[in-house]
Each structure stands twice: as C-alpha cells, then as structure tokens.
Scaffold this active site. Structure first.
Site, PDB file in Angstrom:
ATOM      1  N   SER A 209       7.494  19.680 -22.379  1.00  0.00           N
ATOM      2  CA  SER A 209       7.593  18.884 -21.165  1.00  0.00           C
ATOM      3  C   SER A 209       7.146  17.323 -21.620  1.00  0.00           C
ATOM      4  CB  SER A 209       6.093  19.354 -20.657  1.00  0.00           C
ATOM      5  OG  SER A 209       5.786  18.744 -19.675  1.00  0.00           O
ATOM      6  N   TYR A 224      -2.833  21.225 -20.493  1.00  0.00           N
ATOM      7  CA  TYR A 224      -1.555  21.536 -20.352  1.00  0.00           C
ATOM      8  C   TYR A 224      -0.497  20.827 -21.255  1.00  0.00           C
ATOM      9  CZ  TYR A 224       3.324  21.651 -18.398  1.00  0.00           C
ATOM     10  OH  TYR A 224       4.762  21.459 -18.549  1.00  0.00           O
TER      11      TYR A 224
END
Length: 337
Positions: A209, A224
């Site tokens: 990501s 995250y």
C-alpha cells in the site's frame, strides 16, 4: 586630455570585466540547466519504457497454477480473470463459500474456452481473522498438495473502518490487522516457498500500500501503514535472498483504487478500477522488487516525494481528521437507527 583618456580606458575595462563575469555566470547557469534537463530525460525515458513499452514476462514460466488470497473482491478478483486469460489454473481463497462458488462458475463460463475446456479452478474457504489460523492453512495445504503453485498472490488485507487515533483501536481490530496483514502473508510464503525452491521457479506477489511505502506518514491509519511497511520490507529482503533461486518476489504498491476497502465506488484516471490495476500489475511480475504498476500512481508517487515531509504530514493529518469526523458521524447515525 591624458586624464580623460585614462578614465575612459578604466571605464571600458570595468565594463569588460563585468561582461566577462556575466558571461561566465550565464555559462554556468546554462550548464546547470543542461545537466538538469539531461537528468530529467534520464529519468523520463526509462519510465516510459518500463511503463508502456517493456514486454510482460510469460507467466507460464512459473508453472500452471496460481493461488490468490482475498480472491472474491477487488484486486484479487480482477487478478483471477487476468490469470485465467493467460491460461493459468487457479486456486482461489476467501471466507465466503457462496462467493467462491459463484466466482468459480464465472471463471469457467468466461475463460474455459481459452484452455479448451480444461481450465481448473479450486477454492478453499478460509476466514483469516478466525482464531484457528493453523486449521485454515492446513486446508490450503491439503487442497494444493498434488499441484505446484508457481504464482502466489498475497492480496488479502484489512484496514480501519475509518481513520482513528492509535489509542482508539480496540483489541479485535488490532489483532486482525496484525494477523491478516502480517502473519497470514508471512505464513503463506512459508507454505509455498519450499515447493518453489524444489521446482526452481516461482513468483510471490505481495500487495502492499502507498500508506506503507509512498507516504512519509499515515496518521490515524498508523497500524495499517506499519503492517504494509512490513510487507514492503519482507518482499524486498526475500527478493534478494531468492532471486538467484529462480523465484521472483515483488511488492506491488497501489495507491487509491475503486474498491470496497477504499470505500470508493467510481473509478477515475487517478483512482483506477481493480481490473485496470490488475492488467498493469501482471505486466510487472518478474521485474523490480517494489513497483507501482499503474502509471498515474507512479507519477503521483514521484510528486509526493518532491513535497517536504512536514508539509505532506500536515496535509495527510488534516485529511484523515476529516475522514475520522465523517466516520464517527456515520457510526453515530447507525447506532441511533
């Protein structure tokens, strides 16, 4: 008269020296500008080649089977269709049996003709947030015991429901983030790496990501982002460990996509659909250990790197605070109903 001529000569000398100085200054600036243009060209031309002109490597070199986690939605589902088109048999992993069965039927109906009615699709039902992770991995192992999984796509991942401060994370969300984004990725690699080493070929694609690789920080999505940074470093180091063993390891780093996870419904130039991303993603398999396959995202990555980190931190914090505010309002409305 002599004095006047001397004065005029001195004035001419002064202007001559100033002209010479200005000439050299302009010459140096021109040289710097020329070198800067050369630098831009040296960056731009390779980017054009690898993004638009470089041929994709044949995926069949890795074997006849690919396994995709998180296969029923988003990027994972898009990868299944693209791989089926390339005559790769599939093992699809997800937590919903009805969705897996539906996807298997869809793949057979759309792509079986490509394999002359021999396309094989297997599915394994695993909820990676379940406490019995060993049992889920054991089912995957049993379902793939008689085949060589040459392509492993670790796509499954979870994020926050909405932005929140670190101290606001509850125990369940913390556990699931660490379990799915870190432990599952690690153990899936451990599960299939020995077979790849035995066959001396394989590709491991870990979906990262921008939160963990592109942004200098991702406040209010801290855990995250940290889990995805782990995926990035894990992939990079494994790439070095096993690149001479016939195994290509790669971390693909998308930015925003039109997926359920990103809570974006409509695709655009900057926010591609999973299908658009998967097309680009497969073209990069076997090359760099870290990449941003979609061309607009790669430009955005370059621009982000040009922005001073304190400015980027401030912009991202304000954006995430707004997301948090909207998320809290939506949550309050749901509880009221």
């Amino acid at each position: 008269m002599y004095t006047l001529l001397t004065f005029q000569s001195q004035i001419i000398n002064i202007f001559s020296r100033e002209a010479a100085t200005e000439y050299w200054v302009l010459l140096v600036l021109a040289a710097i500008g020329f070198l800067y243009v050369l630098r831009l060209i040296s960056l731009f031309l390779p980017w054009i080649y690898v993004t638009f002109l470089r041929p994709a490597k044949p995926l069949s070199r890795y074997g006849d089977w690919a396994l995709i986690t998180g296969a029923t939605d988003g990027i994972g589902k898009a990868f299944t269709g693209k791989l089926a088109k390339k005559k790769i048999n599939l093992v699809i992993v997800g937590r919903s049996q009805p969705k897996l069965e539906e996807l298997a039927k869809e793949l057979h109906s759309k792509y079986a003709y490509i394999r002359f009615l021999h396309l094989q699709v297997r599915f394994v039902v695993v909820d990676f947030t379940d406490d019995d992770l060993d049992g889920g991995l054991s089912r995957i192992s049993q379902r793939t015991a008689d085949i060589h999984v040459g392509i492993l796509i670790n796509n499954v991942g979870i994020s926050y429901p909405y932005a929140r401060f670190f101290h606001e994370l509850d125990e369940k969300l913390t556990k699931n983030l660490l379990r799915v984004n870190i432990e599952v990725t690690t153990r899936m690699i451990q599960l299939f790496l020995p077979s790849m080493l035995k066959h001396k070929r394989g590709a491991i694609i870990n979906v990262g990501s921008g939160a963990g690789s592109v942004l200098p920080s991702d406040p209010l999505y801290t855990l995250y982002a940290a889990t995805k940074a782990f995926v990035d470093q894990l992939s990079r180091s494994l790439y070095v460990e096993y690149k001479h063993s016939g195994i290509d390891v790669q971390c693909q780093v998308p930015l925003y996509l039109a997926t359920k996870m990103a809570k974006i419904r409509k695709a655009s130039l900057a926010v591609p659909s999973p299908d658009t991303y998967a097309t680009a993603g497969l073209k990069w398999v076997g090359y760099e250990p870290r990449c941003t396959p979609y061309w607009v995202h790669s430009i955005m990555w370059w621009l982000i790197q040009m922005i001073p980190e304190p400015i980027m931190d401030s912009v991202r914090l304000r954006s995430c605070l707004n997301i948090r505010k909207r998320g809290q309002a939506k949550e309050a409305r749901s509880k009221a109903e």
